[in-house]
Design a protein around this motif. Sequence first.
Motif, PDB file in Angstrom:
ATOM      1  N   ALA A  18       0.560  -1.006  -0.069  1.00 30.11           N
ATOM      2  CA  ALA A  18       0.014   0.354  -0.134  1.00 30.11           C
ATOM      3  C   ALA A  18       0.993   0.757  -0.393  1.00 30.11           C
ATOM      4  O   ALA A  18       1.884   1.276   0.799  1.00 30.11           O
ATOM      5  N   GLU A  19       0.095   1.985  -0.272  1.00 27.52           N
ATOM      6  CA  GLU A  19       1.375   3.173  -0.463  1.00 27.52           C
ATOM      7  C   GLU A  19       0.874   4.196   0.668  1.00 27.52           C
ATOM      8  O   GLU A  19       2.035   5.179   0.467  1.00 27.52           O
ATOM      9  N   SER A  20       0.584   3.762   1.638  1.00 28.07           N
ATOM     10  CA  SER A  20       0.393   4.272   2.701  1.00 28.07           C
ATOM     11  C   SER A  20       1.097   3.910   3.270  1.00 28.07           C
ATOM     12  O   SER A  20       2.247   4.320   5.189  1.00 28.07           O
ATOM     13  N   VAL A  21       2.311   2.772   3.440  1.00 25.83           N
ATOM     14  CA  VAL A  21       3.399   2.283   3.927  1.00 25.83           C
ATOM     15  C   VAL A  21       4.464   3.137   4.164  1.00 25.83           C
ATOM     16  O   VAL A  21       4.649   3.098   2.945  1.00 25.83           O
ATOM     17  N   PRO A  22       4.649   3.385   5.065  1.00 24.67           N
ATOM     18  CA  PRO A  22       6.228   4.259   4.918  1.00 24.67           C
ATOM     19  C   PRO A  22       7.401   4.001   3.984  1.00 24.67           C
ATOM     20  O   PRO A  22       7.356   2.509   4.620  1.00 24.67           O
ATOM     21  N   SER A  23       8.131   4.549   3.517  1.00 17.64           N
ATOM     22  CA  SER A  23       8.973   3.716   2.449  1.00 17.64           C
ATOM     23  C   SER A  23      10.525   2.885   3.604  1.00 17.64           C
ATOM     24  O   SER A  23      10.705   2.208   2.975  1.00 17.64           O
ATOM     25  N   ASP A  24      10.666   3.922   4.571  1.00 16.34           N
ATOM     26  CA  ASP A  24      11.465   2.402   5.666  1.00 16.34           C
ATOM     27  C   ASP A  24      10.490   0.910   6.413  1.00 16.34           C
ATOM     28  O   ASP A  24      11.673   0.202   6.660  1.00 16.34           O
ATOM     29  N   PHE A  25       9.958   0.725   5.772  1.00 15.92           N
ATOM     30  CA  PHE A  25       9.203  -0.488   6.538  1.00 15.92           C
ATOM     31  C   PHE A  25       8.593  -1.604   4.735  1.00 15.92           C
ATOM     32  O   PHE A  25       7.767  -2.324   4.920  1.00 15.92           O
ATOM     33  N   LYS A  26       8.566  -0.704   3.322  1.00 12.14           N
ATOM     34  CA  LYS A  26       8.079  -0.956   2.560  1.00 12.14           C
ATOM     35  C   LYS A  26       8.916  -2.669   1.894  1.00 12.14           C
ATOM     36  O   LYS A  26       8.588  -3.057   2.033  1.00 12.14           O
ATOM     37  N   ASP A  27      10.496  -2.452   2.601  1.00  4.73           N
ATOM     38  CA  ASP A  27      11.012  -3.887   2.860  1.00  4.73           C
ATOM     39  C   ASP A  27      10.442  -5.207   3.464  1.00  4.73           C
ATOM     40  O   ASP A  27      10.348  -5.976   2.791  1.00  4.73           O
ATOM     41  N   TYR A  28      10.053  -4.704   4.544  1.00  7.24           N
ATOM     42  CA  TYR A  28       9.842  -5.416   5.361  1.00  7.24           C
ATOM     43  C   TYR A  28       8.594  -6.033   4.933  1.00  7.24           C
ATOM     44  O   TYR A  28       8.135  -7.458   5.344  1.00  7.24           O
ATOM     45  N   ILE A  29       7.478  -5.270   4.676  1.00  5.34           N
ATOM     46  CA  ILE A  29       6.091  -5.723   4.295  1.00  5.34           C
ATOM     47  C   ILE A  29       6.603  -6.703   2.995  1.00  5.34           C
ATOM     48  O   ILE A  29       5.959  -7.704   2.799  1.00  5.34           O
ATOM     49  N   ARG A  30       7.367  -6.059   2.059  1.00  2.44           N
ATOM     50  CA  ARG A  30       7.701  -6.965   1.026  1.00  2.44           C
ATOM     51  C   ARG A  30       8.222  -8.429   1.382  1.00  2.44           C
ATOM     52  O   ARG A  30       7.944  -9.572   1.204  1.00  2.44           O
ATOM     53  N   GLU A  31       9.123  -9.109   2.500  1.00  2.00           N
ATOM     54  CA  GLU A  31       9.601  -9.723   2.504  1.00  2.00           C
ATOM     55  C   GLU A  31       8.112 -10.646   3.354  1.00  2.00           C
ATOM     56  O   GLU A  31       8.617 -11.873   3.540  1.00  2.00           O
ATOM     57  N   LEU A  32       7.693  -9.973   4.364  1.00  2.00           N
ATOM     58  CA  LEU A  32       5.818 -11.108   4.538  1.00  2.00           C
ATOM     59  C   LEU A  32       5.132 -11.498   3.759  1.00  2.00           C
ATOM     60  O   LEU A  32       4.497 -12.374   4.300  1.00  2.00           O
ATOM     61  N   LYS A  33       5.419 -11.203   2.473  1.00  3.02           N
ATOM     62  CA  LYS A  33       4.854 -11.829   1.830  1.00  3.02           C
ATOM     63  C   LYS A  33       4.425 -12.947   1.303  1.00  3.02           C
ATOM     64  O   LYS A  33       4.065 -14.026   0.746  1.00  3.02           O
ATOM     65  N   SER A  34       6.482 -13.230   1.479  1.00  5.28           N
ATOM     66  CA  SER A  34       6.408 -14.563   1.283  1.00  5.28           C
ATOM     67  C   SER A  34       6.718 -15.646   1.931  1.00  5.28           C
ATOM     68  O   SER A  34       6.725 -15.595   3.511  1.00  5.28           O
ATOM     69  N   GLY A  35       6.436 -16.931   2.251  1.00  5.69           N
ATOM     70  CA  GLY A  35       5.750 -17.391   3.618  1.00  5.69           C
ATOM     71  C   GLY A  35       5.678 -19.087   2.839  1.00  5.69           C
ATOM     72  O   GLY A  35       6.195 -20.057   1.837  1.00  5.69           O
ATOM     73  N   TYR A  36       4.949 -20.225   3.206  1.00  6.41           N
ATOM     74  CA  TYR A  36       4.667 -21.295   3.580  1.00  6.41           C
ATOM     75  C   TYR A  36       3.687 -22.014   4.139  1.00  6.41           C
ATOM     76  O   TYR A  36       2.858 -21.357   4.262  1.00  6.41           O
TER      77      TYR A  36
END
Length: 290
Positions: A106-124
Amino acid sequence: MRKLLILGILIFVSNSIFSQDLIVTNGGDSINCKITKVKKDNIYFTFKHKDDIRSTLLPVSNIKTHQFDYFQTSEVPKDKVVGYENFQHFRIAINGGYSYQISKVAESVPSDFKDYIRELKSGYHFGGDLTYYFTEPLGFGFKYYLFKSSNSLDNIYLEDNDGNRTYGRMSDDLTILFIGPTFSTRLLNHDKKNAFLMNLSLGYMGYSNDKVIIDKYKMTGSTMGLSLDVGYDIGLSENLSLGFQISFLTGTLFEYDWNDGTKIETIELEKGEYESLNRIDFSVGLRFSK
């Protein structure tokens, strides 16, 4: 659910032997056969006579006794039994593999946390299917899948209106459950060992996230979900296959409950803020058929 899958496999294995039956006539003859039908006046059966497989019947008045599954193995091939359907009705699939949530950050996610959210998208994920095929290509069953993902970040801070900062840790432990009925189509190859499958499921999606933003919180919610599977089973033996599958699951969270440990608040999301649960699963697993 895991206990149900194990129970289903045990039942399947215990019944996987094609046993043979016994008929004893009033004259004392014992007939090693496969009984196909028992009616009021006659018993129908298939038996081996020398090198021939024959199907016949005997009047009940001529039979002293009959017993199913008397012999552990059968002299009569399954495909020679009258009324035998040359396809397997039950399929139990156990799956696991890699998952990826395909929604945009989401555009509302601060830029410092965008990579964190992208990594959270991967799982099992892991789970399974139980399907009954009432005809060779068509079946109906039940699906259960669980998706897991987690991430954490140290040394974050929160700043209040007065400029005071509180430092700590941020983490997410995400679980998404899918459970529902399944409609399945199946295309067997010429020797019926391999199969191409497509499954469509409509069911319940449950969302849970154990969050830490310096303090501990919990998010929970639910919605209706849709799952589409495309897979291929490779036969390893008569009743065991190795399967590969790609699945697309979709669902949208319109509200969730926020629990801060002291109270629970229901947060209704505005349009444009809805939480997408869309993901792709890449699976491998075993299939047990009967």
